[in-house]
Motif scaffolding. Sequence first.
Motif, PDB file in Angstrom:
ATOM      1  N   PHE A  90       0.834  -1.190   0.000  1.00  0.00           N
ATOM      2  CA  PHE A  90       0.000   0.000   0.000  1.00  0.00           C
ATOM      3  C   PHE A  90       0.875   1.248   0.000  1.00  0.00           C
ATOM      4  CE2 PHE A  90       0.831  -1.030   4.398  1.00  0.00           C
ATOM      5  CZ  PHE A  90       1.087   0.199   4.992  1.00  0.00           C
ATOM      6  N   LEU A  91       0.228   2.403  -0.212  1.00  0.00           N
ATOM      7  CA  LEU A  91       0.896   3.707  -0.166  1.00  0.00           C
ATOM      8  C   LEU A  91       0.273   4.499   0.973  1.00  0.00           C
ATOM      9  CD1 LEU A  91       2.811   5.775  -1.479  1.00  0.00           C
ATOM     10  CD2 LEU A  91       0.963   6.370  -3.059  1.00  0.00           C
ATOM     11  N   HIS A  92       1.118   5.102   1.801  1.00  0.00           N
ATOM     12  CA  HIS A  92       0.647   5.785   3.006  1.00  0.00           C
ATOM     13  C   HIS A  92       1.147   7.223   3.014  1.00  0.00           C
ATOM     14  CE1 HIS A  92       1.019   6.451   7.606  1.00  0.00           C
ATOM     15  NE2 HIS A  92      -0.207   6.732   7.220  1.00  0.00           N
ATOM     16  N   TYR A  93       0.197   8.180   3.003  1.00  0.00           N
ATOM     17  CA  TYR A  93       0.530   9.591   3.150  1.00  0.00           C
ATOM     18  C   TYR A  93       0.250  10.014   4.583  1.00  0.00           C
ATOM     19  CZ  TYR A  93       0.358  10.005  -1.991  1.00  0.00           C
ATOM     20  OH  TYR A  93       0.574   9.870  -3.337  1.00  0.00           O
ATOM     21  N   ASP A  94       1.211  10.691   5.207  1.00  0.00           N
ATOM     22  CA  ASP A  94       1.050  11.200   6.564  1.00  0.00           C
ATOM     23  C   ASP A  94       1.354  12.697   6.541  1.00  0.00           C
ATOM     24  OD1 ASP A  94       1.390  11.942   9.304  1.00  0.00           O
ATOM     25  OD2 ASP A  94       1.907   9.887   9.814  1.00  0.00           O
ATOM     26  N   HIS A  95       0.426  13.510   7.065  1.00  0.00           N
ATOM     27  CA  HIS A  95       0.608  14.963   7.003  1.00  0.00           C
ATOM     28  C   HIS A  95       1.888  15.419   7.682  1.00  0.00           C
ATOM     29  CE1 HIS A  95      -0.798  14.777  11.151  1.00  0.00           C
ATOM     30  NE2 HIS A  95      -0.544  16.058  11.288  1.00  0.00           N
ATOM     31  N   ARG A  96       2.392  14.641   8.641  1.00  0.00           N
ATOM     32  CA  ARG A  96       3.588  15.041   9.383  1.00  0.00           C
ATOM     33  C   ARG A  96       4.836  15.053   8.517  1.00  0.00           C
ATOM     34  NH1 ARG A  96       2.307  10.973  14.285  1.00  0.00           N
ATOM     35  NH2 ARG A  96       1.809   9.746  12.425  1.00  0.00           N
ATOM     36  N   ALA A  97       4.763  14.403   7.340  1.00  0.00           N
ATOM     37  CA  ALA A  97       5.912  14.419   6.430  1.00  0.00           C
ATOM     38  C   ALA A  97       6.131  15.799   5.826  1.00  0.00           C
ATOM     39  CB  ALA A  97       5.708  13.392   5.318  1.00  0.00           C
ATOM     40  N   LEU A  98       5.088  16.643   5.852  1.00  0.00           N
ATOM     41  CA  LEU A  98       5.192  17.979   5.268  1.00  0.00           C
ATOM     42  C   LEU A  98       5.036  19.097   6.294  1.00  0.00           C
ATOM     43  CD1 LEU A  98       3.078  17.474   2.002  1.00  0.00           C
ATOM     44  CD2 LEU A  98       5.563  17.519   2.216  1.00  0.00           C
ATOM     45  N   GLY A  99       4.780  18.770   7.544  1.00  0.00           N
ATOM     46  CA  GLY A  99       4.592  19.799   8.561  1.00  0.00           C
ATOM     47  C   GLY A  99       3.423  19.482   9.459  1.00  0.00           C
ATOM     48  N   ASP A 100       2.842  20.515  10.041  1.00  0.00           N
ATOM     49  CA  ASP A 100       1.757  20.318  10.998  1.00  0.00           C
ATOM     50  C   ASP A 100       0.367  20.406  10.364  1.00  0.00           C
ATOM     51  OD1 ASP A 100       3.604  20.082  13.090  1.00  0.00           O
ATOM     52  OD2 ASP A 100       3.639  22.265  13.418  1.00  0.00           O
ATOM     53  N   ALA A 101       0.256  21.021   9.200  1.00  0.00           N
ATOM     54  CA  ALA A 101      -1.060  21.241   8.597  1.00  0.00           C
ATOM     55  C   ALA A 101      -1.640  19.932   8.064  1.00  0.00           C
ATOM     56  CB  ALA A 101      -0.951  22.255   7.469  1.00  0.00           C
ATOM     57  N   PRO A 102      -2.961  19.755   8.126  1.00  0.00           N
ATOM     58  CA  PRO A 102      -3.595  18.561   7.554  1.00  0.00           C
ATOM     59  C   PRO A 102      -3.390  18.512   6.044  1.00  0.00           C
ATOM     60  CG  PRO A 102      -5.131  19.766   8.969  1.00  0.00           C
ATOM     61  CD  PRO A 102      -3.948  20.647   8.760  1.00  0.00           C
ATOM     62  N   LEU A 103      -3.557  17.310   5.481  1.00  0.00           N
ATOM     63  CA  LEU A 103      -3.484  17.152   4.037  1.00  0.00           C
ATOM     64  C   LEU A 103      -4.670  17.826   3.351  1.00  0.00           C
ATOM     65  CD1 LEU A 103      -2.495  13.377   4.023  1.00  0.00           C
ATOM     66  CD2 LEU A 103      -0.991  15.320   3.557  1.00  0.00           C
ATOM     67  N   GLY A 104      -5.749  17.941   4.065  1.00  0.00           N
ATOM     68  CA  GLY A 104      -6.975  18.554   3.543  1.00  0.00           C
ATOM     69  C   GLY A 104      -8.070  18.394   4.567  1.00  0.00           C
ATOM     70  N   HIS A 105      -9.302  18.643   4.152  1.00  0.00           N
ATOM     71  CA  HIS A 105     -10.462  18.496   5.029  1.00  0.00           C
ATOM     72  C   HIS A 105     -11.623  17.911   4.228  1.00  0.00           C
ATOM     73  CE1 HIS A 105      -8.131  21.595   7.164  1.00  0.00           C
ATOM     74  NE2 HIS A 105      -8.777  21.241   8.259  1.00  0.00           N
ATOM     75  N   ILE A 106     -12.507  17.219   4.934  1.00  0.00           N
ATOM     76  CA  ILE A 106     -13.778  16.793   4.349  1.00  0.00           C
ATOM     77  C   ILE A 106     -14.867  17.676   4.938  1.00  0.00           C
ATOM     78  CG2 ILE A 106     -15.428  14.913   4.053  1.00  0.00           C
ATOM     79  CD1 ILE A 106     -12.807  14.509   2.560  1.00  0.00           C
ATOM     80  N   VAL A 107     -15.635  18.303   4.040  1.00  0.00           N
ATOM     81  CA  VAL A 107     -16.652  19.268   4.463  1.00  0.00           C
ATOM     82  C   VAL A 107     -17.973  18.906   3.801  1.00  0.00           C
ATOM     83  CG1 VAL A 107     -17.268  21.713   4.605  1.00  0.00           C
ATOM     84  CG2 VAL A 107     -14.856  21.041   4.539  1.00  0.00           C
ATOM     85  N   GLU A 108     -19.044  18.950   4.556  1.00  0.00           N
ATOM     86  CA  GLU A 108     -20.362  18.746   3.959  1.00  0.00           C
ATOM     87  C   GLU A 108     -20.674  19.903   3.011  1.00  0.00           C
ATOM     88  OE1 GLU A 108     -23.655  17.675   6.553  1.00  0.00           O
ATOM     89  OE2 GLU A 108     -22.203  17.114   8.119  1.00  0.00           O
ATOM     90  N   ASN A 109     -21.262  19.576   1.877  1.00  0.00           N
ATOM     91  CA  ASN A 109     -21.598  20.609   0.900  1.00  0.00           C
ATOM     92  C   ASN A 109     -22.511  21.669   1.486  1.00  0.00           C
ATOM     93  OD1 ASN A 109     -20.097  19.048  -0.811  1.00  0.00           O
ATOM     94  ND2 ASN A 109     -21.699  18.810  -2.353  1.00  0.00           N
ATOM     95  N   ARG A 110     -23.418  21.261   2.362  1.00  0.00           N
ATOM     96  CA  ARG A 110     -24.355  22.239   2.948  1.00  0.00           C
ATOM     97  C   ARG A 110     -23.603  23.254   3.805  1.00  0.00           C
ATOM     98  NH1 ARG A 110     -27.321  19.717   8.270  1.00  0.00           N
ATOM     99  NH2 ARG A 110     -25.550  18.534   9.086  1.00  0.00           N
TER     100      ARG A 110
END
Length: 403
Positions: A90-110
């Motif tokens: 598998f391939l594993h991305y961890d936000h800590r490899a680039l710093g403290d910020a998240p890779l992104g967010h999931i947001v409800e369209n509403r």
Amino acid sequence: MTLSSDILVIGGGLAGMSLAAALGDAGLSVAVVEPLAPERMLDTGFDGRTTAIAAGSAAVLSAIGVWQGVCGDAEPILEIRISDGHSPLFLHYDHRALGDAPLGHIVENRVLRRALLARLAALPNVTMVTGTRIRRLERGGAVADAETDSGLRITARLAVATDGRGSPTRQQAGIDTVAWNYSQTGIVCTVAHQHDHRGIAQERFLPAGPFAILPMTQRRSSIVWTERADLAPRLLALDRPALTEELTRRFGDYLGTLDLVGPVFSYPLGLLHARRYFAPRLALAGDAAHAIHPIAGQGLNIGLRDVAALAELVVDTMRLGLDPGSPVMLERYERWRRFDNTLMLAATDGLNRLFSNDAAPVRIARDLGLAAVERLPTVKRLFMSHAMGQLGDLPRLVRGERL
């Protein structure tokens, strides 16, 4: 009645309202025409539909004063795990490899829609014209001259079509597209689960297509399930217990018992790319210019990069006292955005074709490819930065700067 604005935005979806907020925040007058009635625009009931917001897109929304109304209801993506069926590789991305910020967010369209509407309501130079459509648009002179079904006439120096992949405005302008279907159906729903997802998103490649599990707030996950077009109707016809059982077979039990919540949506999957991004006095942005496979969750993200680039060019052009609807300005916009969008369309199309092929030699090759990238930190960080929308010639808004 006639309304005169600097810019006319045709389509009040997420991309269209974001463009209006960016331009309005910079002091331009904007008219937005949206067919949905006001009560439909303001309907914020739960429907389960979500959007993946990359870090670069969050920067855009923050710079235009929208993210502040979203972030409290956004679930950070801290890790992404990409696997091929039941392969141990598998391939594993961890936000800590680039710093403290998240890779992104999931947001409800509403949540996004509510925050955008609130921001536009706070901008006195933005006018929302809802519950009507453009029935006439003339673009041959010094302005774009439009008339709505309700009889309102709107003139603007530039019209921007953000009215979706079937864009009537694009068709009326005679702009051709490159398009094909995937013989796949996207099934979108939300599940509640017993255990915490810990901010981990999963992308599992199954023979019929990718199965994405995206972390939401309150121990919920958004499911983007790609299925064969011939099988999807039978799945959608199942009652909720039977459909939940089918979901669980693909989801697994690592988060415990699943409960299907809210409605289930489906839509045919395909690729679309406009051969041109502009016509006289008209620019295309968002899904009106391009529509991609949801395999990487990048649809709105590349649309917001369109918004950021176009807004920057329009604002800078008008500050110089020049024409925002000139061919020179529109050609600059197309040059800026076509490469990035073409690259993303090609990447998502290629990934879908590669991982939907269950032939043994292809499966072995792609599993080894995932394992190889996993063991190359520099390459993996490059892929992560691209997925976060932080590579390339970035507009100021994507860098978090105001116009």
